[in-house]
Design a protein around this motif. Structure first.
Motif, short mmCIF file in Angstrom:
data_model
loop_
_atom_site.label_atom_id
_atom_site.label_comp_id
_atom_site.label_asym_id
_atom_site.label_seq_id
_atom_site.Cartn_x
_atom_site.Cartn_y
_atom_site.Cartn_z
N GLY A 65 -8.28 -4.68 -5.36
CA GLY A 65 -8.78 -3.39 -4.91
C GLY A 65 -9.91 -3.43 -4.00
O GLY A 65 -10.79 -2.60 -3.85
N GLN A 97 0.76 -1.24 0.00
CA GLN A 97 -0.07 0.10 0.15
C GLN A 97 0.91 1.19 0.12
O GLN A 97 0.33 2.39 -0.51
N THR A 149 -17.54 8.92 -9.35
CA THR A 149 -16.67 8.75 -10.30
C THR A 149 -16.33 9.86 -11.14
O THR A 149 -17.14 10.61 -11.55
N ARG A 184 -18.90 1.30 -3.24
CA ARG A 184 -19.02 0.79 -1.98
C ARG A 184 -20.39 0.15 -1.97
O ARG A 184 -21.45 0.99 -2.37
N PHE A 187 -15.68 -2.86 -0.41
CA PHE A 187 -15.00 -1.63 -1.01
C PHE A 187 -14.53 -2.12 -2.43
O PHE A 187 -13.38 -3.08 -2.00
N TRP A 188 -14.45 -1.46 -3.42
CA TRP A 188 -14.10 -1.80 -4.64
C TRP A 188 -13.22 -0.76 -5.19
O TRP A 188 -13.95 0.33 -5.61
N ASN A 189 -11.93 -0.48 -5.12
CA ASN A 189 -11.34 0.76 -5.68
C ASN A 189 -10.95 0.12 -7.00
O ASN A 189 -10.05 -0.59 -7.49
N THR A 190 -11.69 1.01 -8.20
CA THR A 190 -11.62 0.59 -9.53
C THR A 190 -10.86 1.80 -10.35
O THR A 190 -10.91 3.12 -9.58
N PRO A 196 -14.27 4.78 -6.51
CA PRO A 196 -14.39 3.73 -5.57
C PRO A 196 -15.81 3.57 -5.55
O PRO A 196 -16.74 4.39 -5.55
#
Length: 795
Positions: A719, A214, A793, A769, A760-763, A767
């Motif tokens: 992510g 990280q 986004t 949620r 949580f998915w950081n794309t 992000p």
């Protein structure tokens, strides 16, 4: 008998003498031959009365002779002729060269390189021709140079390397058009993107690989590898990552931590790379005895020691030490003391693993800032860069302040690179501070999308210029729409009013809501000018004026038993409370407000977390139609536990509206429960008219939210993390509770609570949620929402 033996002996001696003679002759003959072989021969000399150059078209004969270093009548050796040949070859002007002595005449034959008729690129898809043409040095209508073409091929390959395509190959080739003209073609095989398949660490014990990944700028390739650019290998980025790892360990007390190596191993197919960082952690140290010592005659260190903000027993952090040095330097300036140097003297206690720090006050050298030179700012005004310095021309020189100024310049976001250094001035006691910056675009056009299970799909567009006219000002326009609202705003920010750390802000907004679950809509328009300035190192104060007009629109005026509607339809009757609010028309609210905020996360002293406190107060009553006082408060605390793998967060929030002069608050003035409390629909909890089912909002609200974010054990390049949360709170209190013919309007305090899990998915597009919640305590009329997906986004 004796005579016979004597005769034989004499013959034997004669044969022996004969053999010795022959041997000596052979030896002498060989010696003479050997002497003849090793005798050095004298080099042949050449002298030419005429030098003739043949085959040249564009390069004149005089230039060619100058390159050979030969002149008429000069006596030359064979070695000198070879040097002349090499000189012509190395000039890069000729494809073929020959030097032929012909008696007293020397003939130099050359074949010049052809002229480049055109330059083409073949096989490139990722990088366009226009971009590649700007990389190479070869040009059309110029003489072809093989060395330059090879250098251009290397430059093109470097461009692909920066894109993560280490397998790319570039081959320069010639296509003959005539004896004197060629086309230069760069044949490109782009290959696949070399992605970082794995980031590994060796020697780490205190922190897991997941936590250390990280910290790095370089990321592993994941599911969306075609969109993520940080998962391509850039060797120069590995040096930055090594420093990031070193800073990470230092900030957590590992003073001996070292990053020994960052080795990249390319896969056999050259489409992936495995990077391994070798670290040496050492031991974690904490603070021991903290003191201030004065070596300046007549200066008492007691006041300086009292100003220190370090506690024994806490984990050592260089940022904490630097912060306290700055505090002591500022204190010295307040006391009128210049050229005071604060030097921390650190004493290690290996047994206790503590560091004793004595901040020593010494007389520093008397050096002044002669001038500050700024270069590279083609758009940004000098004053925007200059105001990041706390030092001006003529002030005492402080190296630490110069470093901090450099950090402030980089933090502006106006420059892709900013270098600040000091060099000797015109006198021994003066220095010149040089600032070299490289501009970057500061404007952005953003398009976004949002989604909520209850609110539906929404879109927004924004245009922002962060360095308007090079003055450091921010100008922004945004419009967002949803299924039940439209919000547009204009923002202007001057970050340094009157050349001081005084921020002027102006915003204007227009908001229209179309409430799907209520029998009324709202419209709000307003302007807010504000001033913001620092109160302390970690706190700021904003004072503002405001003028807002609020109005209820499209209010349904029917009743529960309206005979005008068919029996099989249900009338959407509006509560008398809303009808009375609507009857007042558009109301103007003008007044003053302030917000105090404290955020110790800004200083970065605690790498594991921090605290945010915010308190706001608005008074409406300076003209207008409404007199009220509105107060809000927010407290956020977060920390990382379990080797910083899990983040714990607690949020406390509350607010109150109090109307003056016996007025009643309107629905546009009051608070609603969501999104402050999850698990409920927007306006799904709080005071409600039980006959019309209209949400009314409340004059008071209080909520406590507790969250934990943690890894799910999936590869971190995906992510995807998990979380759990628990929310507790309520919205309550109305000034007017008269409902339908005495029907109940519930505005009491009823504690609501909800628990849930989050994904949580950081794309690359923002992000995401996913919230899955369950209301544990609620009222019968509350409206639950068990699932919610939010997207915010920009792309």
């Amino acid at each position: 008998m004796i005579q016979a033996e004597r005769a034989l002996s004499q013959r034997g001696n004669a044969r022996a003498r004969l053999l010795r003679g022959v041997a000596m002759g052979v030896f002498l003959g060989c010696a003479g031959l050997s002497t003849a072989i090793v005798t050095p021969a004298f080099a042949q000399g050449y002298s030419f009365s005429q030098v003739e150059v043949q085959g040249n078209r564009n390069v004149d004969a005089a230039t060619i002779l100058k390159l050979t270093g030969i002149s008429r009548g000069q006596t030359l050796s064979a070695g000198a002729l070879n040097d002349a040949y090499q000189g012509l070859q190395k000039s890069g002007l000729f494809e073929e060269v020959a030097i032929e002595p012909q008696g007293t005449r020397l003939v130099i034959r050359v074949k010049e390189y052809p002229i480049v008729n055109a330059i083409n690129f073949e096989g490139n898809k990722r990088l366009k021709d226009e971009l590649l043409a700007g990389v190479i040095q070869s040009k059309a209508r110029r003489v072809y140079s093989p060395a330059l073409a090879e250098a251009d091929a290397a430059s093109i390959a470097e461009g692909y390397r920066e894109q993560g395509r280490l397998a790319a190959t570039v081959t320069p080739k010639l296509i003959r058009r005539s004896e004197s003209a060629v086309d230069l073609v760069f044949e490109i095989t782009e290959g696949k993107t070399v992605e970082v398949e794995r980031l590994s660490f060796v020697g780490n014990r205190a922190f897991t690989d997941r936590r250390l990944r990280q910290v790095l700028e370089t990321k592993q390739a994941g599911l969306l590898r075609n969109l993520i650019k940080k998962d391509t290998l850039r060797p120069e980025q590995l040096e930055v990552d090594k420093q990031l790892l070193r800073d990470f360990y230092l900030s957590r007390g590992y003073v001996d931590a070292q990053v020994m190596d960052a080795a990249a191993e390319v896969a056999r197919e050259r489409d992936g790379v495995f990077v391994t960082f070798t670290v040496k952690e050492g031991q974690q140290f904490r603070l021991g005895n903290i003191s201030a010592v004065s070596e300046i005659e007549g200066l008492d260190a007691a006041d300086f020691e009292a100003a220190l903000r370090l506690r024994p027993g806490t984990v050592y952090s260089p940022a904490q030490v630097e912060n306290n040095i700055t505090r002591l330097e500022n204190l010295a300036l307040k006391k009128g003391l210049n050229f005071v140097s604060i030097e921390p003297v650190v004493t290690r206690n290996e047994r206790e693993r503590t560091l004793d720090i004595a901040f020593t006050l010494r007389r520093g050298p008397k050096v002044f800032v002669e001038r500050i030179d700024i270069e590279g700012n083609t758009t940004t005004l000098d004053q925007v860069v200059r105001r990041q310095f706390r030092t001006v021309e003529g002030d005492p020189f402080n190296p630490r302040e110069i470093r901090q100024s450099a950090e402030r310049i980089r933090a502006l976001g106006y420059f892709s690179d900013a270098k600040v250094n000091a060099e000797p001035g015109n006198a021994p006691d003066q220095v010149v501070v040089n600032v070299d910056v490289e501009e970057q675009p500061t404007g952005s056009l953003s398009f976004g999308a949002s989604y909520g299970a209850a609110s539906g799909v929404g879109f927004n567009v924004g245009l922002t210029e962060g360095n308007f006219l090079g003055r450091g000002q921010t100008v922004g326009v945004s419009i967002s729409t949803g299924s039940d609202s439209t919000d547009s705003s204009i923002t202007f920010i001057e970050p340094s009013l009157l050349g001081r750390d005084l921020k002027f802000k102006f915003s204007a907004f227009y908001r229209v809501s179309d409430n799907q679950d209520a029998s009324y809509d709202t419209r709000l328009i307003g302007i807010i000018p504000a001033l913001e300035f620092p109160v302390s190192e970690s706190s700021r104060l904003e004072v503002r004026a405001f003028a807002k007009e609020s109005k209820l629109t499209d209010v349904y005026a029917g009743t529960v038993d309206d005979p005008a509607t068919p029996e099989d339809e249900t009338d959407l009757a509006t509560t008398p409370i809303i009808q009375r609010d609507a009857a007042r028309g558009g109301l103007l609210s003008t007044g003053l407000g302030m917000t105090y905020s404290y955020d110790n996360r800004l200083t970065g002293l605690n790498p594991k977390g921090g605290v945010l406190l915010r308190f706001g107060l608005d008074y409406a009553g300076l003209g207008g139609d409404l007199d009220s006082v509105t107060a809000t408060a927010l407290a956020v605390a977060e920390t990382k536990v379990w080797n910083e793998e899990v983040t714990l967060r607690a949020i406390f929030e509350g607010g109150a509206v109090h109307m003056l002069n016996n007025e009643n608050s309107r629905v546009t003035d009051r608070f609603f429960g969501t999104p402050k409390i999850r698990g409920f629909e927007p306006a799904g909890l709080g005071p409600r008219d039980l006959a019309s089912d209209d949400p009314l909002g409340g004059n008071l609200f209080a909520v406590a939210r507790f969250e934990a974010d943690f890894p799910l054990g999936l590869p971190e390049e995906y992510g995807i993390n998990g979380g759990v949360f628990a929310d507790f709170g309520s919205v309550w209190s109305l000034d007017d509770v008269a409902g339908h013919n005495g029907a109940t309007v519930d505005d009491g305090f009823h504690l609501r609570s909800a628990v849930g899990v989050s994904v949580f998915w950081n794309t690359p597009i923002g992000p995401l949620r996913f919230n899955f919640s369950k209301a544990l305590s609620k009222q019968d009329y509350d409206k639950e929402q068990s699932f919610d997906l939010t997207i915010s986004t920009k792309f």
